[in-house]
Write an enzyme that holds these catalytic residues in place. Structure first.
Site, mmCIF file in Angstrom:
data_model
loop_
_atom_site.group_PDB
_atom_site.id
_atom_site.type_symbol
_atom_site.label_atom_id
_atom_site.label_comp_id
_atom_site.label_asym_id
_atom_site.label_seq_id
_atom_site.Cartn_x
_atom_site.Cartn_y
_atom_site.Cartn_z
ATOM 1 N N CYS A 138 68.302 54.383 42.041
ATOM 2 C CA CYS A 138 67.072 53.786 41.510
ATOM 3 C C CYS A 138 67.307 52.956 40.251
ATOM 4 C CB CYS A 138 66.011 54.855 41.270
ATOM 5 S SG CYS A 138 66.354 56.028 39.931
ATOM 6 N N HIS A 189 63.175 58.908 37.764
ATOM 7 C CA HIS A 189 63.088 57.860 38.784
ATOM 8 C C HIS A 189 62.409 56.632 38.195
ATOM 9 C CE1 HIS A 189 63.330 56.287 42.822
ATOM 10 N NE2 HIS A 189 62.046 55.964 42.797
ATOM 11 N N HIS A 201 61.692 50.068 45.326
ATOM 12 C CA HIS A 201 62.630 50.958 44.642
ATOM 13 C C HIS A 201 63.673 51.505 45.603
ATOM 14 C CE1 HIS A 201 60.066 54.741 45.744
ATOM 15 N NE2 HIS A 201 59.573 53.712 46.382
#
Length: 234
Positions: A138, A189, A201
């Site tokens: 990520c 994240h 993402h």
């Protein structure tokens, strides 16, 4: 407005159909913050908002810091070299309003960031990966997109990226801003806001790089802009 088409779409991974997703127009946003400017050389930064409190630093005339808190129009809370401290705004500093407006170039840059990110939908998630052509996680994904599109260097760690731009409110969110989520041990994240309450993402090893709802079983905890006042990359 034409829909964005990606050559990397993998229907098994895609949570939102990228072929029908239309870019959200970037609004010309005005953001207001407050800054502290010192008036004197060797201005004392104190540990507490008290003239008798310990001095943690000295800063020079015309130094500028973002105001974190105004205490009784007497003390301003700022961060100096990573430490929070207080300066006297009755004697040593002034507080002023700082207004930032998105420019046409910034709007184009935000559009380019989202289009670049969307072009990798369907790509692989690889823990520790830094290149979406071969697999990326990520924060590696956001770092790659921001550097490749805007020349912005971000740390390859979501917890660090959460502090590497200007924290904004959800109502200020624009395409190209970063959206953060947290777990038991803090932020874990990061995603790129694509508009229309969607994010792009590197989600997981199961789903890869996807376009999905911003509220995807988790609630965002922080929104950060790293694109303010940048010029379009040549």
């Amino acid at each position: 407005m034409a829909a964005v088409t990606s050559v990397r779409v993998n229907a098994d991974n895609d949570k939102t159909d990228i072929n029908t997703f239309e870019l959200e127009p970037v609004n010309m946003v005005t953001r207001t913050s407050y800054m502290v400017k010192t008036l004197n050389d060797d201005t004392a930064v104190r540990q507490e908002p008290d003239s008798f409190s310990s001095e943690i630093a000295k800063i020079q005339k015309d130094s500028v810091y973002e105001l974190l808190e105004n205490i009784d129009d007497t003390w301003a809370k700022i961060v100096v070299d990573g430490q929070e401290g207080y300066v006297n705004i009755e004697e040593d500093a002034v507080v002023y309003e700082n207004i930032q407006r998105d420019t046409d170039e910034e709007s184009e840059l935000r559009k380019n960031v989202v289009e670049n990110a969307l072009s990798f939908v369907g790509g692989d998630y690889v823990w520790g990966g830094e290149d979406p052509f071969s697999g990326v996680d990520c924060s590696g994904f956001t770092a790659y997109i921001m550097e490749d599109t805007a020349g912005v260097n971000l740390t390859h760690y979501s917890g660090a990226q959460a502090s590497e731009g200007k924290v904004i409110g959800r109502d200020e969110l624009q395409p190209g801003d970063l959206v953060f989520y947290s777990g038991e041990n803090g932020i874990n994240h990061v995603a790129i806001y694509a508009g229309h309450d969607k994010i792009v993402h590197a989600s997981s090893s199961t789903t890869g790089i996807i376009l999905s709802d911003m509220e995807n079983g988790r609630t965002p905890v922080r929104f950060v802009s790293v694109l303010d006042d940048l010029q379009t990359k040549e």
